[in-house]
Design an enzyme around this catalytic site. Structure first.
Site, PDB file in Angstrom:
ATOM      1  N   MET A 188       0.865  -1.187   0.000  1.00  0.00           N
ATOM      2  CA  MET A 188       0.000   0.000   0.000  1.00  0.00           C
ATOM      3  C   MET A 188       0.897   1.231   0.000  1.00  0.00           C
ATOM      4  SD  MET A 188      -2.967  -1.066   2.734  1.00  0.00           S
ATOM      5  CE  MET A 188      -3.902   0.445   2.467  1.00  0.00           C
ATOM      6  N   GLN A 234       8.412  -4.954  -4.540  1.00  0.00           N
ATOM      7  CA  GLN A 234       7.543  -4.763  -5.690  1.00  0.00           C
ATOM      8  C   GLN A 234       8.103  -3.657  -6.587  1.00  0.00           C
ATOM      9  OE1 GLN A 234       3.523  -2.724  -5.743  1.00  0.00           O
ATOM     10  NE2 GLN A 234       2.827  -4.833  -6.082  1.00  0.00           N
ATOM     11  N   CYS A 243      -1.749  -0.318  -9.504  1.00  0.00           N
ATOM     12  CA  CYS A 243      -1.808   1.003  -8.882  1.00  0.00           C
ATOM     13  C   CYS A 243      -2.737   1.927  -9.679  1.00  0.00           C
ATOM     14  CB  CYS A 243      -0.424   1.627  -8.786  1.00  0.00           C
ATOM     15  SG  CYS A 243      -0.433   3.268  -8.010  1.00  0.00           S
ATOM     16  N   LYS A 272       0.789  -8.485  -9.402  1.00  0.00           N
ATOM     17  CA  LYS A 272      -0.509  -8.105  -8.823  1.00  0.00           C
ATOM     18  C   LYS A 272      -1.249  -7.254  -9.858  1.00  0.00           C
ATOM     19  CE  LYS A 272      -2.703  -6.373  -4.618  1.00  0.00           C
ATOM     20  NZ  LYS A 272      -3.310  -5.048  -4.779  1.00  0.00           N
ATOM     21  N   GLY A 326      -9.277  -7.944  -1.833  1.00  0.00           N
ATOM     22  CA  GLY A 326     -10.362  -6.982  -1.998  1.00  0.00           C
ATOM     23  C   GLY A 326     -11.521  -7.208  -1.049  1.00  0.00           C
ATOM     24  N   GLU A 327     -11.862  -6.193  -0.231  1.00  0.00           N
ATOM     25  CA  GLU A 327     -13.005  -6.214   0.688  1.00  0.00           C
ATOM     26  C   GLU A 327     -12.920  -7.335   1.724  1.00  0.00           C
ATOM     27  OE1 GLU A 327     -15.705  -3.849   1.045  1.00  0.00           O
ATOM     28  OE2 GLU A 327     -14.095  -2.840  -0.053  1.00  0.00           O
ATOM     29  N   GLY A 344      -5.129  -5.652   2.731  1.00  0.00           N
ATOM     30  CA  GLY A 344      -4.527  -4.322   2.692  1.00  0.00           C
ATOM     31  C   GLY A 344      -5.179  -3.395   3.684  1.00  0.00           C
ATOM     32  N   ARG A 345      -6.229  -2.683   3.243  1.00  0.00           N
ATOM     33  CA  ARG A 345      -6.891  -1.728   4.132  1.00  0.00           C
ATOM     34  C   ARG A 345      -7.462  -2.405   5.373  1.00  0.00           C
ATOM     35  NH1 ARG A 345     -11.366   0.811   0.993  1.00  0.00           N
ATOM     36  NH2 ARG A 345     -11.452  -1.281   0.075  1.00  0.00           N
TER      37      ARG A 345
END
Length: 314
Positions: free
Chosen positions: A8, A68, A98, A139, A200-201, A223-224
């Site tokens: 991130m 990365q 990105c 990714k 994701g999510e 991630g988040r």
């Protein structure tokens, strides 16, 4: 099952990787991207973004770290991939996800999802350059403006020789808006013989299980969610109890100490406020505390507020 900490940009730096890998059984963490343009970057660039290279490519708690790279020129991506490996990176990853406008304007990141043949050339060059025993991974998102090329891009990565593929289940245009379209990952996972990692999510252990049920993947990348719930990886992998607000605030104090003793102390106010923007999702207490500290601009004022909040809970 594998749980991987996602790259991130501007969020998961070496301090955050240190803090989070110490409390989560991550199988791998991936760095913020190293921007590659038209040269072999000096070693100091890699050490700056990935100081774990000085520790045999491991976080202080022993989690493998993968560098990365982000760029659009196959030969320079290959040259820098070799350098990353020689410096101790545990494999090397290519960023095709990105969504940042500045990155996309210079033909890097998600913009390449419009050109599967370019993705193939980049990954192929990296794979040819890096010795076979070292993973070369990528990714991607599901597409740029739409998802019409999601399978072509996935096949390009695989046919170029990648070891595995992580997929953020949204297009660039989708940004970070829910939902994540996990069913697209299902199709890729059925088609590709290499490991596919779902991203994701994923905000809690139940989300991770649903994602694996839908996609058939046995690996997830967070991630988040990992910033919102600091021990998310542990809750997914071992069934650990989610951190309380006191545990999280204690972690914030540890992060504060690392930031203030490190090279990025000038950025501390913006970094800690950024973290609170994620914590607000998980902890009502974080939202209340953020309303108090957001008016302050100096490190000293913010640290005082955090210390007082921490002391009041102990």
């Amino acid at each position: 099952m594998r749980v991987i900490l996602a790259p991130m940009e501007g969020v998961v730096d070496d301090h955050m990787r240190d803090i989070l890998s110490a409390i989560n059984p991550f199988d791998l963490v991936v760095t913020e991207f190293v921007r590659v343009v038209n040269q072999l970057l000096p070693e100091k660039v890699f050490y700056k973004l990935c100081p774990e290279l000085l520790n045999h490519g491991l976080t202080p708690s022993g989690t493998p770290v993968r560098v990365q790279l982000l760029g659009q020129e196959p030969e320079w991506m290959a040259e820098n991939a070799i350098r990353a490996i020689e410096l101790g990176s545990n494999g090397v990853d290519a960023n095709f996800g990105c969504p940042a406008k500045t990155v996309n304007k210079s033909k890097g990141g998600a913009v390449l999802l419009q050109y599967p043949e370019n993705i193939y050339k980049i990954v192929k060059a990296m794979r040819n350059a890096v010795p076979g025993e070292h993973p070369v991974t990528a990714k991607i998102r599901l597409g740029y403006e739409d998802k019409s090329l999601f399978m072509e891009n996935a096949l390009a990565v695989y046919e170029a020789g990648a070891s595995e593929l992580a997929i953020h289940a949204r297009s660039k245009t989708d940004g970070y808006k829910p939902p994540a379209y996990w069913e697209y990952i299902t199709e890729v996972r059925k088609r590709l013989p290499i490991p596919v990692i779902a991203n994701g999510e994923i905000w809690n252990a139940a989300d991770a299980q649903r994602c694996m049920d839908v996609t058939g993947c046995d690996s997830v990348m967070i991630g988040r969610g990992a910033i919102s719930l600091p021990n998310l990886g542990d809750t997914i992998k071992t069934g650990a109890t989610p951190y309380t607000w006191l545990q999280t605030l204690t972690l914030l104090m540890s992060y504060t100490e690392k930031e203030l003793s490190g090279r990025k102390s000038d950025y501390y106010p913006s970094r800690i406020k950024q973290w609170f923007s994620y914590l607000n999702r998980q902890y009502p207490e974080a939202d209340a505390l953020f309303r108090e500290l957001r008016v302050y601009k100096t490190t000293e004022e913010i640290v005082t507020v955090l210390q007082q909040a921490h002391q009041s809970l102990r």
